[in-house]
Design a protein around this motif. Structure first.
Motif, short mmCIF file in Angstrom:
data_model
loop_
_atom_site.label_atom_id
_atom_site.label_comp_id
_atom_site.label_asym_id
_atom_site.label_seq_id
_atom_site.Cartn_x
_atom_site.Cartn_y
_atom_site.Cartn_z
N GLU A 388 0.84 -1.20 0.00
CA GLU A 388 0.00 0.00 0.00
C GLU A 388 0.87 1.25 0.00
O GLU A 388 1.98 1.26 0.56
CB GLU A 388 -0.93 0.01 1.21
N LEU A 389 0.36 2.31 -0.62
CA LEU A 389 1.08 3.58 -0.69
C LEU A 389 0.62 4.48 0.44
O LEU A 389 -0.58 4.65 0.67
CB LEU A 389 0.84 4.25 -2.03
N ILE A 390 1.57 5.06 1.14
CA ILE A 390 1.26 5.98 2.24
C ILE A 390 2.12 7.24 2.09
O ILE A 390 3.17 7.23 1.44
CB ILE A 390 1.52 5.35 3.61
N ALA A 391 1.67 8.31 2.71
CA ALA A 391 2.44 9.55 2.75
C ALA A 391 3.55 9.39 3.78
O ALA A 391 3.28 9.12 4.95
CB ALA A 391 1.55 10.73 3.10
N SER A 392 4.80 9.54 3.33
CA SER A 392 5.93 9.38 4.24
C SER A 392 6.55 10.71 4.65
O SER A 392 7.29 10.77 5.63
CB SER A 392 7.01 8.51 3.58
N GLU A 393 6.26 11.77 3.93
CA GLU A 393 6.71 13.12 4.27
C GLU A 393 5.55 14.08 4.05
O GLU A 393 4.74 13.89 3.15
CB GLU A 393 7.91 13.54 3.42
N GLY A 394 5.50 15.13 4.88
CA GLY A 394 4.42 16.10 4.75
C GLY A 394 3.11 15.66 5.36
O GLY A 394 2.05 16.20 5.04
N THR A 395 3.15 14.67 6.25
CA THR A 395 1.91 14.15 6.83
C THR A 395 1.22 15.18 7.71
O THR A 395 -0.01 15.19 7.80
CB THR A 395 2.20 12.88 7.64
N PHE A 396 1.99 16.04 8.37
CA PHE A 396 1.35 17.04 9.23
C PHE A 396 0.56 18.05 8.40
O PHE A 396 -0.50 18.51 8.81
CB PHE A 396 2.41 17.77 10.08
N LEU A 397 1.07 18.39 7.22
CA LEU A 397 0.34 19.29 6.34
C LEU A 397 -0.96 18.64 5.87
O LEU A 397 -2.01 19.27 5.87
CB LEU A 397 1.22 19.66 5.14
N ILE A 398 -0.88 17.38 5.47
CA ILE A 398 -2.09 16.68 5.02
C ILE A 398 -3.10 16.61 6.15
O ILE A 398 -4.30 16.84 5.95
CB ILE A 398 -1.73 15.28 4.51
N ASP A 399 -2.63 16.32 7.35
CA ASP A 399 -3.54 16.20 8.48
C ASP A 399 -4.21 17.53 8.80
O ASP A 399 -5.42 17.59 9.04
CB ASP A 399 -2.76 15.70 9.69
N SER A 400 -3.43 18.61 8.78
CA SER A 400 -4.01 19.92 9.10
C SER A 400 -5.02 20.33 8.04
O SER A 400 -6.10 20.86 8.36
CB SER A 400 -2.91 20.97 9.22
N GLU A 401 -4.72 20.09 6.76
CA GLU A 401 -5.65 20.45 5.70
C GLU A 401 -6.93 19.61 5.80
O GLU A 401 -8.03 20.10 5.59
CB GLU A 401 -5.00 20.25 4.34
N SER A 402 -6.76 18.34 6.13
CA SER A 402 -7.93 17.47 6.25
C SER A 402 -8.85 17.95 7.36
O SER A 402 -10.07 17.99 7.20
CB SER A 402 -7.47 16.03 6.52
N ARG A 403 -8.26 18.34 8.47
CA ARG A 403 -9.07 18.81 9.60
C ARG A 403 -9.74 20.15 9.29
O ARG A 403 -10.92 20.36 9.61
CB ARG A 403 -8.20 18.93 10.85
N LEU A 404 -8.99 21.05 8.65
CA LEU A 404 -9.58 22.35 8.33
C LEU A 404 -10.69 22.23 7.30
O LEU A 404 -11.73 22.88 7.41
CB LEU A 404 -8.49 23.29 7.82
#
Length: 433
Positions: A388-404
């Motif tokens: 499976e493919l996962i985000a290995s860098e920039g996960t905090f940015l993805i998480d913050s955008e997802s929450r916002l």
């Protein structure tokens, strides 16, 4: 006369028709386009469901219509509770990287910090078994390197005189004999040995006891000597000092072999078994030494809840000194199983999540269970499949955008039924009613 009038009326009619058509066209166009929300022209990340004025710059909010092009959209939520879409340009701009979940088998390096201490089995405390006073001391400062049988002080004690006299007398009466004198000689030898042992218990060195037998004189002074090559760690003596029996005068340590005590956390302590080889590195000079695990101490630090592990190291050049801080490394086998880069894990303290990419460009949060950490990877016990493919860098940015974006979509006063957009280069989105 009629022609100029007709010409003037014709020109007026043309002008009225032109202006009427000009004002009616925007009205029809505007009514045909649906406004999704309003944005700050200076900061497109600011959005509002109503027209108004931007709070930061005072400019009028600009409407965003439903038929606006999405070609420059950086982040787009397909389902705010499930996934967020990030186009390829934005992924490169923000350093978002994707990697595969792998099944790994290798080694892991456990690192910790330790402190050098003297080997307690090589620490000697010098005291005398009688009262007396100190006459002189020589080259006995703390930290001084001394050799075995080196004289450190001269003391006087009356008890040494009486025992030394008895030893000398018994020693003189025990020459080698045969026949009837053999039993008497053996008794005298035993008596001399007993008195020699008593002198040792009082604190006289073997070297001085031998001198009594050779010189056949009772010494008035007793020499305090070092029992081993080493360093003076403590000194409780000075000329003219009166001391009581069993008072520690010196503490001397043989530092050719030392201990290193390190603090190890959690399950890492299980990897340290007796005899395992480790590497000790000095913090200042980066010099490396080999050491071996002696034991895992039973005590637990009440503050850090760490375990203490003891290592043994040879120290022929005395580079390792007591109280010196060092780093320790143990290389051990890593568990076989799925693992991901440590940066891919988002740990909230309650749960741990990763962002899985499926399909391309869409990242979905998924809760996982983790195991051991080795180097820059973390073992995955449950929640992911190999490949499976996962985000290995920039996960905090993805998480913050997802929450916002989720907060924006769930706002009842906002455009909840439309996909949200953000101008390229602006990583955060806020919704203001």
């Amino acid at each position: 006369m009629k022609s100029p009038v007709l010409i003037a009326l014709l020109l007026a009619a043309i002008a009225v028709g032109f202006f009427a058509g000009r004002f009616r066209s925007p009205s029809r166009t505007a009514s045909a386009r649906e406004i999704l929300y309003y944005v700050d022209p200076m900061h497109p990340s600011y959005r509002s469901s109503k027209p108004g004025v931007a709070p930061d710059c005072g400019m009028d909010l600009v409407p965003v219509y439903s038929d606006a092009s999405h070609a420059s959209t950086a982040f787009e939520v397909r389902d705010a509770r499930q996934s967020i879409h990030i186009n390829g340009v934005t992924q490169g701009l923000y350093g978002i990287q994707v990697t595969k979940v792998q099944r790994t088998q290798g080694v892991r390096t456990i690192r910790g910090f330790g402190k050098v201490v003297a080997d307690e089995t090589r620490v000697f405390r010098i005291n005398l078994g009688t009262d007396g006073y100190v006459k002189t001391t020589t080259s006995d400062a703390v930290g001084t390197h001394i050799t075995q049988n080196q004289r450190l002080a001269v003391v006087y004690s009356p008890e040494f005189l009486s025992v030394s006299g008895g030893y000398l007398s018994a020693n003189e009466r025990s020459p080698t004999a045969s026949g009837k004198d053999a039993n008497a000689s053996a008794q005298n030898s035993a008596s001399a040995q007993a008195r020699a042992d008593r002198l040792r218990n009082l604190g006289m060195s073997d070297t001085q006891i031998e001198e009594i037998g050779i010189s056949r004189k009772i010494p008035e002074d007793v020499y305090v000597v070092s029992p081993v090559d080493g360093f003076i760690l403590s000194r409780n003596i000075s000329p003219g000092l009166r001391f009581e029996r069993n008072t520690d005068l010196y503490t001397i340590a043989d530092l050719r072999h030392v201990w290193v005590v390190a603090e190890i956390f959690g399950v890492d302590a299980d990897a340290f078994h007796a005899g395992a080889s480790i590497r000790v590195t000095l913090a200042d000079t980066n010099e490396e030494f080999k050491a071996r695990v002696s034991s895992v101490l039973p005590e637990v630090d009440p503050v850090s809840h760490s375990l203490k592990v003891r290592f043994e190291a040879d120290n022929p050049n005395f580079k390792l000194r007591p109280e010196m801080l060092v780093s320790v490394e143990l290389v051990t086998a890593a568990p076989t199983g799925l693992s991901v880069p440590a940066a891919a894990i988002l740990d909230s303290g309650v749960s741990k999540r990763v962002f899985v990419e499926a399909p391309a460009g869409y990242f979905t949060p998924r809760e996982v269970q983790t195991g051991l950490r080795f180097d820059d990877r973390i073992e995955i016990v449950k929640g992911l499949n190999e490949g499976e493919l996962i985000a290995s860098e920039g996960t905090f940015l993805i998480d913050s955008e997802s929450r916002l974006e989720a907060a924006t979509t769930s706002d009842k006063t906002g455009p909840s039924s439309k996909p949200s957009e953000m101008a390229l280069g602006t990583p955060h989105v806020e919704t203001h009613p």
